[in-house]
Design an enzyme around this catalytic site. Structure first.
Site, PDB file in Angstrom:
ATOM      1  CE  LYS A 186      76.353  23.166  41.129  1.00 39.47           C
ATOM      2  NZ  LYS A 186      75.352  23.379  40.470  1.00 39.47           N
ATOM      3  CB  SER A 192      55.966  23.549  57.127  1.00 37.56           C
ATOM      4  OG  SER A 192      57.325  24.070  56.429  1.00 37.56           O
TER       5      SER A 192
END
Length: 346
Positions: A225, A173
């Site tokens: 948001k 990763s």
């Protein structure tokens, strides 16, 4: 008169106590100011060739017959004198150098703070004739943190200095995001490589709160948001936006790896899977199979190897805190590795 005497003694004790307190407080403030003015750490440089030579000498003294050892040492001295004489007759060329850095990544890639100092230091001396080797070990973590780590390694590439990454255990990763920046990636045969994917997960306690008649309010300004929340009721629209962000991050990850390793079939390897070193070589995720020890021992015969580390000054509470945090990180990473792949020895 007795009263005045007792009062005078009491006053003297009080003044003495106040002065003692002021001295202690003043000393603590001065110490704090001194610590603030001092650097947080320092660069430590160790020449590994000397360490390798010392190990060889210890083994020779233990194994080789004393008379035979004397002959070998005498022959080595002759060769050294001849080399010095040859260099005296011609302009001596500077011996190539290898700069070694260790990077052990946690979920937050905390080691990036030291990495940036180490790279800044070596760039003051390294040239295109030298090489930088990074022994990297990381199972990944936060995207922005490992993105910064990759950018730090890219500083070396931009200076035209050869960069090699050695992976003995795992570069997955975010760890592979950093590794792929290198000109050459070496991996041990059973090192874990890949995991080019993005993951996010969080619990949701909305039903538990609702069952116990607990209200939770989340107020935002801006449509996106907050897409998913741990305590509010998540919507399909929020999940869709969250997945969209994950896919976009994954696309950026794939594009980044492809730019640095164009020989990869990115669609075949960017599915979140992992490969052991020998299989990773087949997928072109790595360039060679070798341990860092093997590579460095071979390099020591032709180059001077300097191990560079940034040593931080830590207070006692910080040491305890970092030890506890490191233990938690190791537990979580081990659990994730086992969850991700059942291919391990029990």
């Amino acid at each position: 008169m007795e009263f005045l005497t007792e009062y005078g003694l009491f006053l003297a004790k009080s003044v003495t106590l106040v002065i003692a307190i002021l001295v202690v407080v003043g000393s603590m403030v001065a110490l704090g100011q001194r610590q603030k003015s001092q650097p947080k750490g320092h660069i430590d440089v160790v020449k590994l060739n000397e360490r390798f030579d010392e190990q060889r000498d210890i083994m020779r003294e233990a194994i080789i017959d004393p008379d035979e050892l004397k002959k070998q040492l005498k022959q080595e001295k002759k060769q050294q004198k001849k080399a010095l004489k040859d260099n005296a007759n011609k302009e001596a060329e500077a011996k190539p150098r290898t700069f070694l850095i260790d990077f052990h990544g946690d979920i937050k890639a905390s080691a990036v703070d030291s990495l940036r100092e180490e790279i800044s230091s070596l760039l003051t001396m390294a040239t295109e004739k030298d090489e930088v080797v990074v022994r990297l070990e990381s199972s990944g973590g936060m995207v922005h943190s490992y993105g910064l780590g990759s950018s730090q390694l890219d500083r070396i590439k931009k200076k035209g200095i050869p960069l090699t990454v050695c992976v003995d255990k795992v570069a997955a990763s975010g760890g592979y995001m950093m590794a792929c920046v290198a000109d050459k990636i070496l991996a041990a045969p059973f090192a874990i490589m890949g995991s080019i994917g993005v993951v996010a997960q969080l619990p949701n306690f909305h039903r538990l709160l609702k069952k116990n008649d607990i209200d939770f309010e989340l107020l935002t300004a801006g449509e996106h948001k907050r897409t998913l929340t741990m305590f509010g009721q998540n919507t399909d629209k929020g999940r869709e936006k969250f997945l969209e962000d994950l896919e976009d991050t994954h696309d950026l990850f794939k594009q980044f790896v492809k730019e640095h390793r164009p020989q990869l079939d990115i669609d075949a390897v960017a599915n979140g899977d992992v490969w052991f070193g020998s299989r990773a070589l087949d997928q072109k995720l790595v360039d060679e199979l070798a341990t860092s020890d093997e590579y460095l021992m071979d390099k020591s015969e032709q180059t001077d190897i300097y191990e560079i580390s940034y040593v931080l000054k830590k207070s006692l509470p910080e040491r305890f805190g970092m030890a506890a945090e490191s233990a938690v990180d190791r537990f979580v990473l081990n659990w994730l590795e086992r969850l991700q792949s059942s291919r391990f020895f029990s």
